[in-house]
Motif scaffolding. Sequence first.
Motif, PDB file in Angstrom:
ATOM      1  N   ASP A 175      48.227  36.724  23.048  1.00 33.42           N
ATOM      2  CA  ASP A 175      48.157  35.246  23.076  1.00 33.42           C
ATOM      3  C   ASP A 175      47.411  34.600  24.223  1.00 33.42           C
ATOM      4  O   ASP A 175      47.169  33.406  24.184  1.00 33.42           O
ATOM      5  N   ASN A 176      47.172  35.324  25.278  1.00 38.01           N
ATOM      6  CA  ASN A 176      46.537  34.675  26.433  1.00 38.01           C
ATOM      7  C   ASN A 176      45.922  35.736  27.332  1.00 38.01           C
ATOM      8  O   ASN A 176      46.091  36.939  27.093  1.00 38.01           O
ATOM      9  N   GLY A 177      45.226  35.279  28.354  1.00 36.61           N
ATOM     10  CA  GLY A 177      44.505  36.219  29.201  1.00 36.61           C
ATOM     11  C   GLY A 177      45.420  37.204  29.917  1.00 36.61           C
ATOM     12  O   GLY A 177      45.106  38.389  30.055  1.00 36.61           O
ATOM     13  N   SER A 178      46.576  36.710  30.362  1.00 32.73           N
ATOM     14  CA  SER A 178      47.504  37.589  31.078  1.00 32.73           C
ATOM     15  C   SER A 178      47.986  38.714  30.172  1.00 32.73           C
ATOM     16  O   SER A 178      48.056  39.878  30.590  1.00 32.73           O
TER      17      SER A 178
ATOM     18  N   ALA B 125      41.293  39.445  43.511  1.00 33.12           N
ATOM     19  CA  ALA B 125      41.321  39.529  42.049  1.00 33.12           C
ATOM     20  C   ALA B 125      42.327  38.555  41.462  1.00 33.12           C
ATOM     21  O   ALA B 125      43.365  38.267  42.078  1.00 33.12           O
ATOM     22  N   PHE B 126      42.019  38.056  40.276  1.00 31.92           N
ATOM     23  CA  PHE B 126      43.002  37.300  39.503  1.00 31.92           C
ATOM     24  C   PHE B 126      42.941  37.793  38.070  1.00 31.92           C
ATOM     25  O   PHE B 126      41.887  37.747  37.433  1.00 31.92           O
ATOM     26  N   HIS B 127      44.081  38.279  37.580  1.00 27.43           N
ATOM     27  CA  HIS B 127      44.109  38.794  36.214  1.00 27.43           C
ATOM     28  C   HIS B 127      45.236  38.187  35.397  1.00 27.43           C
ATOM     29  O   HIS B 127      45.513  38.663  34.306  1.00 27.43           O
ATOM     30  N   GLY B 128      45.890  37.154  35.930  1.00 31.58           N
ATOM     31  CA  GLY B 128      46.918  36.486  35.151  1.00 31.58           C
ATOM     32  C   GLY B 128      48.271  36.501  35.828  1.00 31.58           C
ATOM     33  O   GLY B 128      48.402  36.871  37.007  1.00 31.58           O
TER      34      GLY B 128
ATOM     35  N   VAL C 123      38.464  45.076  36.822  1.00 29.53           N
ATOM     36  CA  VAL C 123      37.554  44.203  37.560  1.00 29.53           C
ATOM     37  C   VAL C 123      37.217  42.952  36.754  1.00 29.53           C
ATOM     38  O   VAL C 123      37.164  42.993  35.524  1.00 29.53           O
ATOM     39  N   GLU C 124      37.048  41.851  37.461  1.00 26.55           N
ATOM     40  CA  GLU C 124      36.450  40.653  36.860  1.00 26.55           C
ATOM     41  C   GLU C 124      34.948  40.820  37.061  1.00 26.55           C
ATOM     42  O   GLU C 124      34.460  40.670  38.179  1.00 26.55           O
ATOM     43  N   PRO C 125      34.206  41.141  36.026  1.00 26.99           N
ATOM     44  CA  PRO C 125      32.802  41.458  36.237  1.00 26.99           C
ATOM     45  C   PRO C 125      31.957  40.246  36.646  1.00 26.99           C
ATOM     46  O   PRO C 125      32.058  39.183  36.049  1.00 26.99           O
TER      47      PRO C 125
ATOM     48  N   ALA D 292      37.233  45.869  31.942  1.00 31.59           N
ATOM     49  CA  ALA D 292      36.519  44.638  32.280  1.00 31.59           C
ATOM     50  C   ALA D 292      37.359  43.452  31.823  1.00 31.59           C
ATOM     51  O   ALA D 292      37.572  43.267  30.619  1.00 31.59           O
ATOM     52  N   ASP D 293      37.846  42.680  32.771  1.00 38.42           N
ATOM     53  CA  ASP D 293      38.588  41.460  32.437  1.00 38.42           C
ATOM     54  C   ASP D 293      37.560  40.340  32.281  1.00 38.42           C
ATOM     55  O   ASP D 293      37.173  39.699  33.255  1.00 38.42           O
ATOM     56  N   GLU D 294      37.135  40.149  31.030  1.00 31.10           N
ATOM     57  CA  GLU D 294      36.123  39.110  30.745  1.00 31.10           C
ATOM     58  C   GLU D 294      36.791  37.851  30.199  1.00 31.10           C
ATOM     59  O   GLU D 294      36.178  37.089  29.447  1.00 31.10           O
ATOM     60  N   VAL D 295      38.047  37.640  30.605  1.00 39.43           N
ATOM     61  CA  VAL D 295      38.772  36.458  30.130  1.00 39.43           C
ATOM     62  C   VAL D 295      38.016  35.172  30.507  1.00 39.43           C
ATOM     63  O   VAL D 295      37.926  34.232  29.716  1.00 39.43           O
ATOM     64  N   PHE D 296      37.448  35.151  31.711  1.00 39.70           N
ATOM     65  CA  PHE D 296      36.658  33.986  32.133  1.00 39.70           C
ATOM     66  C   PHE D 296      35.171  34.163  31.815  1.00 39.70           C
ATOM     67  O   PHE D 296      34.515  33.248  31.320  1.00 39.70           O
TER      68      PHE D 296
HETATM   69  C1  LIG Z   1      42.512  32.846  33.435  1.00 36.85           C
HETATM   70  C2  LIG Z   1      42.365  34.301  33.638  1.00 36.85           C
HETATM   71  C3  LIG Z   1      43.375  35.195  33.240  1.00 36.85           C
HETATM   72  C4  LIG Z   1      44.682  34.735  32.693  1.00 36.85           C
HETATM   73  O1  LIG Z   1      44.539  34.082  31.466  1.00 36.85           O
HETATM   74  P1  LIG Z   1      45.722  33.126  30.944  1.00 36.85           P
HETATM   75  O2  LIG Z   1      45.289  32.766  29.569  1.00 36.85           O
HETATM   76  O3  LIG Z   1      45.761  31.964  31.873  1.00 36.85           O
HETATM   77  O4  LIG Z   1      46.974  33.922  30.969  1.00 36.85           O
HETATM   78  C5  LIG Z   1      43.144  36.544  33.397  1.00 36.85           C
HETATM   79  N1  LIG Z   1      41.990  36.992  33.907  1.00 36.85           N
HETATM   80  C6  LIG Z   1      41.003  36.173  34.302  1.00 36.85           C
HETATM   81  C7  LIG Z   1      39.737  36.735  34.833  1.00 36.85           C
HETATM   82  C8  LIG Z   1      41.157  34.796  34.192  1.00 36.85           C
HETATM   83  O5  LIG Z   1      40.197  33.971  34.614  1.00 36.85           O
END
Ligand SMILES: *Cc1c(COP(=O)(O)O)cnc(C)c1O
Length: 432
Positions: A110-113, A144-147, A209-211, A243-247
């Motif tokens: 459901d979400n990035g986390s 790093a930020f991954h949620g 990693v956030e690439p 690769a955390d490509e959420v952003f």
């Molecule tokens: C925003 C973000 C998350 C978390 O996503 P949420 O939908 O807010 O849970 C994870 N990783 C990265 C790189 C983000 O920018």
Amino acid sequence: MIVALDKRHVWHPYTAMDEYLSSTDPLVVASVEGPYLYDLDGRRYLDGNGSWWVSTLGHRHPRLVRTLAEQAGRLPHVSLAGCTHEPAAALAAELTAVAPEGLTRVFYSDNGSTAVEVALKLCGQYWAQNGQPRRTRFVALSGAFHGETLGATSLGGMEAFRAVFGPWLFDVVRVPSPGETDGGGWERAFDTLARAVRAAPDEIAGVVVEPVIQGAAGMLMHDPAYLRALWELTREVDTFLVADEVFTGLGRTGARWACDLAGIAPDVMCLAKALSGGLMPFAATLATERIFDGFRGDRSRAFYYGHSYCGNPLGCAVAREVLAVYRDEDVEAQVARKAPRIRARFEALAALTGVSRTRAVGMVGALDLGGGGYLARAGWQVYEAARARGAYLRPLGDTVYIAPALNIPDAALTELLDIVEDSVRAVVTGRG
Ligand SMILES: *Cc1c(COP(=O)(O)O)cnc(C)c1O
């Protein structure tokens, strides 16, 4: 009235509530359209960060809204346990077709986390049941930020967000960010990482990693060469690159995936945010056939994980339409045209006293307001100055940045860049 109810009951994210209750006059958003937010009086604000980086196609894109309504009228939800449906199946096929090579399997959440949580558990369980149970440690970057879930928080490298949760977090191999030094410095950060990994090559479950852009850390950017070297290192010790490509995914950096800038394909890729264009909370974790195969066999090897809204048809349908709009509006070409304008305007701001550093990649431009002291809250002063001028520009500490909709019209982008410049000038010259 709205603000009174809000202040009585709503607990806001990332907000010091005492300060909020006593002195914040929140922007009450009544409606949205394209790159704009509108308040109750009909006043218009450019959305400088695409509402926390999600609405990459602007707000209320008519095709996305129509798709959502149609899907809601037909099949809003069904579980993905023993059932399937067209939106989930078709989206998985379409996503894997445009994903970096080798990512053939899609796990929805459901979400990035949760997309990151899935990635961690996939890697961990893979090694546990495929003959390498000692591979339990993850490597993560400083800043790093991954949620927000505890697994994602464990990976997180921003002290302010993790310190209090220390007792519940697992230990990671923490390595320096390649983005903390100005240009050229990534090799040093990489050497430290490579030493840490080579010191215990058979204990590493994965490198996360956030690439190219560490978003929440303050839009710290690094040379894709770092990512390339990291990919080679993970091949060398046979561990997973996550690769955390959420952003960064779906065009934010100018390439479809930030990984494309380095010419690499990760073993696991996390997607959310832009994937559903700001209409639905929705996420996907993509994995290789090798990882998928590691879960085949008897029932004890299954991935026992799933969310209530896993593969939600509304999210799947909207995500399919997002991919179609990217294609039809040639969003990547639009970004290629607009990115140099963002870069040029931010680079020019580096000349201002009080601006310590600027940077840009794709549809992100950022600058740091240096100095501390009277400038310690300069980011928020710029926020106020921009709001008075008609833009919503929430800072990350003293980093002022824009991450607007990728399809923002040229004139609106000019207006946004003008407001950024005027607001920063006003604050650093004390005329805010
Ligand atoms: C925003 C973000 C998350 C978390 O996503 P949420 O939908 O807010 O849970 C994870 N990783 C990265 C790189 C983000 O920018």
